[in-house]
Design a protein around this motif. Structure first.
Motif, short mmCIF file in Angstrom:
data_model
loop_
_atom_site.label_atom_id
_atom_site.label_comp_id
_atom_site.label_asym_id
_atom_site.label_seq_id
_atom_site.Cartn_x
_atom_site.Cartn_y
_atom_site.Cartn_z
N MET A 32 14.16 0.42 5.99
CA MET A 32 13.63 -0.31 4.93
C MET A 32 11.42 -0.43 4.68
O MET A 32 11.35 0.07 6.28
N PRO A 33 11.09 0.30 3.98
CA PRO A 33 9.83 -0.40 3.16
C PRO A 33 9.16 -1.48 4.21
O PRO A 33 9.31 -2.16 4.10
N LYS A 34 8.04 -1.38 5.18
CA LYS A 34 7.20 -2.40 4.97
C LYS A 34 5.59 -1.96 5.27
O LYS A 34 5.09 -0.93 4.87
N THR A 35 4.75 -2.08 4.51
CA THR A 35 3.75 -2.65 4.95
C THR A 35 2.90 -4.01 5.49
O THR A 35 3.19 -4.97 5.51
N SER A 36 2.01 -4.14 5.79
CA SER A 36 1.41 -4.83 6.06
C SER A 36 -0.82 -4.67 5.36
O SER A 36 -0.51 -3.85 5.45
N LYS A 37 -1.69 -5.94 5.49
CA LYS A 37 -2.79 -6.21 5.10
C LYS A 37 -3.39 -3.85 5.41
O LYS A 37 -4.38 -3.70 4.84
N GLN A 38 -3.88 -4.40 6.92
CA GLN A 38 -4.04 -2.91 7.61
C GLN A 38 -2.89 -1.54 7.26
O GLN A 38 -3.94 -0.67 6.86
N ASP A 39 -2.31 -2.17 6.71
CA ASP A 39 -1.75 -0.86 6.41
C ASP A 39 -1.50 0.05 4.67
O ASP A 39 -1.52 1.04 4.59
N ALA A 40 -1.96 -1.21 3.91
CA ALA A 40 -2.03 -1.05 2.71
C ALA A 40 -2.70 0.18 2.20
O ALA A 40 -3.59 0.22 2.26
N ALA A 41 -1.80 0.63 1.41
CA ALA A 41 -2.41 2.04 0.79
C ALA A 41 -3.74 1.80 -0.17
O ALA A 41 -4.51 3.39 0.38
N GLU A 42 -3.98 1.47 -1.14
CA GLU A 42 -4.72 0.97 -1.18
C GLU A 42 -5.83 -0.74 -1.56
O GLU A 42 -5.14 -1.89 -0.99
N THR A 43 -7.30 -0.45 -1.78
CA THR A 43 -7.43 -1.59 -1.75
C THR A 43 -8.92 -1.12 -3.48
O THR A 43 -9.28 -0.43 -3.35
N VAL A 44 -8.76 -3.05 -3.69
CA VAL A 44 -9.39 -3.63 -4.93
C VAL A 44 -10.78 -3.94 -4.36
O VAL A 44 -9.96 -5.24 -3.95
N GLU A 45 -11.00 -3.83 -4.61
CA GLU A 45 -13.15 -5.44 -4.54
C GLU A 45 -13.36 -5.20 -6.11
O GLU A 45 -13.79 -4.21 -6.75
N ILE A 46 -13.57 -6.78 -6.76
CA ILE A 46 -13.98 -6.99 -7.97
C ILE A 46 -15.02 -8.26 -7.29
O ILE A 46 -14.12 -8.82 -6.44
N VAL A 47 -15.78 -8.86 -8.25
CA VAL A 47 -16.24 -10.05 -7.58
C VAL A 47 -15.19 -10.64 -7.70
O VAL A 47 -14.55 -11.59 -8.38
N GLY A 48 -15.59 -11.59 -6.30
CA GLY A 48 -14.83 -13.29 -5.66
C GLY A 48 -13.79 -12.08 -4.87
O GLY A 48 -12.82 -13.05 -4.60
N TYR A 49 -13.15 -10.85 -4.93
CA TYR A 49 -11.70 -10.56 -4.75
C TYR A 49 -11.73 -9.65 -3.43
O TYR A 49 -12.44 -8.57 -4.28
N GLU A 50 -10.75 -9.02 -3.19
CA GLU A 50 -10.65 -8.78 -2.30
C GLU A 50 -8.78 -8.75 -2.23
O GLU A 50 -8.38 -9.42 -1.63
#
Length: 128
Positions: free
Chosen positions: A1-19
């Motif tokens: 089964m696939p899994k992930t965590s905040k640290q292992d996630a493949a993509e990072t998106v940052e915009i005003v007020g959001y990560e």
């Protein structure tokens, strides 16, 4: 089964007020989100039907709160400990210090993020 965590996630998106740290898992995207400042993101959805997010989200608020405003004008505020369902036709208001985990259908989310990304870039002043 696939899994992930905040640290292992493949993509990072940052915009005003959001990560966000995002990972696709079997047709759904999990997003580990942190809100770094208060922000009404409604303007970033301009160009989508009704100028609102058309992607459904299921989420769980770990800390803080988030508000969704729906097409009919009603608002829902979700706080730490709340699980939520946000159907299509909403815009979010972020509050600094909030952390949550959200699940969304990948295809609909990508279509939404394309518009949000363009609007975010257009709203960001360039230095020169």
């Amino acid at each position: 089964m696939p899994k992930t965590s905040k640290q292992d996630a493949a993509e990072t998106v940052e915009i005003v007020g959001y990560e966000g740290h995002l990972q696709e898992l079997g047709g759904y995207t999990v997003a580990f989100e942190t809100y770094t400042e208060d922000a009404d993101l409604a303007p970033l959805f301009a160009g989508l039907p009704d100028d609102r997010c058309q992607c459904v989200h299921l989420g769980y608020v770990l800390s803080g709160s988030v508000k969704f405003t729906f097409t009919d004008g009603h608002e829902e505020v979700y706080v730490a400990g709340d699980a939520y369902h946000a159907p299509p036709g909403h815009t979010p208001t972020l509050y600094a210090g909030t952390e949550l985990v959200e699940f969304s259908p990948t295809e609909a989310l990508q279509q939404t993020l394309e518009v949000v990304g363009r609007n975010s870039e257009a709203a960001t002043p360039t230095s020169g």
